[in-house]
Design a protein around this motif. Structure first.
Motif, PDB file in Angstrom:
ATOM      1  N   UNK A   1      73.207  15.173  66.620  1.00  0.00           N
ATOM      2  CA  UNK A   1      73.117  16.578  66.922  1.00  0.00           C
ATOM      3  C   UNK A   1      74.533  17.171  66.925  1.00  0.00           C
ATOM      4  N   UNK A   2      74.841  18.081  66.009  1.00  0.00           N
ATOM      5  CA  UNK A   2      76.185  18.668  65.932  1.00  0.00           C
ATOM      6  C   UNK A   2      76.511  19.535  67.151  1.00  0.00           C
ATOM      7  N   UNK A   3      77.763  19.480  67.559  1.00  0.00           N
ATOM      8  CA  UNK A   3      78.265  20.300  68.657  1.00  0.00           C
ATOM      9  C   UNK A   3      79.177  21.361  68.057  1.00  0.00           C
ATOM     10  N   UNK A   4      79.037  22.592  68.535  1.00  0.00           N
ATOM     11  CA  UNK A   4      79.853  23.695  68.032  1.00  0.00           C
ATOM     12  C   UNK A   4      80.519  24.404  69.195  1.00  0.00           C
ATOM     13  N   UNK A   5      81.769  24.814  68.997  1.00  0.00           N
ATOM     14  CA  UNK A   5      82.476  25.610  69.994  1.00  0.00           C
ATOM     15  C   UNK A   5      82.156  27.086  69.768  1.00  0.00           C
ATOM     16  N   UNK A   6      81.847  27.793  70.823  1.00  0.00           N
ATOM     17  CA  UNK A   6      81.568  29.218  70.747  1.00  0.00           C
ATOM     18  C   UNK A   6      82.820  30.045  71.052  1.00  0.00           C
ATOM     19  N   UNK A   7      83.980  29.472  70.845  1.00  0.00           N
ATOM     20  CA  UNK A   7      85.219  30.112  71.265  1.00  0.00           C
ATOM     21  C   UNK A   7      85.411  31.480  70.616  1.00  0.00           C
ATOM     22  N   UNK A   8      85.207  31.574  69.334  1.00  0.00           N
ATOM     23  CA  UNK A   8      85.407  32.844  68.630  1.00  0.00           C
ATOM     24  C   UNK A   8      84.504  33.933  69.214  1.00  0.00           C
ATOM     25  N   UNK A   9      83.231  33.605  69.451  1.00  0.00           N
ATOM     26  CA  UNK A   9      82.285  34.573  69.998  1.00  0.00           C
ATOM     27  C   UNK A   9      82.667  34.994  71.415  1.00  0.00           C
ATOM     28  N   UNK A  10      83.097  34.034  72.234  1.00  0.00           N
ATOM     29  CA  UNK A  10      83.475  34.337  73.613  1.00  0.00           C
ATOM     30  C   UNK A  10      84.706  35.239  73.646  1.00  0.00           C
ATOM     31  N   UNK A  11      85.680  34.962  72.782  1.00  0.00           N
ATOM     32  CA  UNK A  11      86.861  35.823  72.716  1.00  0.00           C
ATOM     33  C   UNK A  11      86.465  37.252  72.347  1.00  0.00           C
ATOM     34  N   UNK A  12      85.558  37.398  71.387  1.00  0.00           N
ATOM     35  CA  UNK A  12      85.096  38.731  70.989  1.00  0.00           C
ATOM     36  C   UNK A  12      84.382  39.424  72.150  1.00  0.00           C
ATOM     37  N   UNK A  13      83.522  38.691  72.861  1.00  0.00           N
ATOM     38  CA  UNK A  13      82.800  39.255  74.006  1.00  0.00           C
ATOM     39  C   UNK A  13      83.755  39.748  75.085  1.00  0.00           C
ATOM     40  N   UNK A  14      84.852  39.025  75.279  1.00  0.00           N
ATOM     41  CA  UNK A  14      85.811  39.361  76.331  1.00  0.00           C
ATOM     42  C   UNK A  14      86.905  40.306  75.847  1.00  0.00           C
ATOM     43  N   UNK A  15      86.892  40.631  74.556  1.00  0.00           N
ATOM     44  CA  UNK A  15      87.908  41.525  74.012  1.00  0.00           C
ATOM     45  C   UNK A  15      89.305  40.931  74.065  1.00  0.00           C
ATOM     46  N   UNK A  16      89.393  39.633  73.868  1.00  0.00           N
ATOM     47  CA  UNK A  16      90.672  38.927  73.938  1.00  0.00           C
ATOM     48  C   UNK A  16      91.030  38.372  72.562  1.00  0.00           C
ATOM     49  N   UNK A  17      92.300  38.430  72.242  1.00  0.00           N
ATOM     50  CA  UNK A  17      92.749  37.895  70.961  1.00  0.00           C
ATOM     51  C   UNK A  17      93.044  36.399  71.082  1.00  0.00           C
ATOM     52  N   UNK A  18      93.089  35.749  69.940  1.00  0.00           N
ATOM     53  CA  UNK A  18      93.440  34.333  69.905  1.00  0.00           C
ATOM     54  C   UNK A  18      94.865  34.132  70.426  1.00  0.00           C
ATOM     55  N   UNK A  19      95.762  35.026  70.063  1.00  0.00           N
ATOM     56  CA  UNK A  19      97.155  34.928  70.513  1.00  0.00           C
ATOM     57  C   UNK A  19      97.263  35.059  72.027  1.00  0.00           C
TER      58      UNK A  19
END
Length: 68
Positions: free
Chosen positions: A1-19
């Protein structure tokens, strides 16, 4: 069963940039960029813990088990 990180989606939800997250965690922006990509096949537990603390999310929210 593959595991995926939802990091990109969570950053978008919180209005936070990767930097911004990289700065909060004191890691290179490239590290966060890689973790936001679909090419992640491994991550350190310490890094996942830091992400959860910085974003105030649980590990359960960050990781998703996908059906094959």
């Amino acid at each position: 069963m593959p595991v995926r990180l939802r990091l990109k989606e969570i950053l978008e939800e919180k209005g936070m940039s990767q930097r911004e997250l990289a700065r909060l965690m004191n890691v290179r922006p490239n590290t966060i960029s890689h973790l936001c990509s679909d090419k992640v096949n491994a991550a350190y537990f310490d890094t996942l813990e830091q992400i959860c603390k910085a974003l105030s999310v649980s590990l359960h929210e960050l990781l998703v088990l996908e059906d094959v």
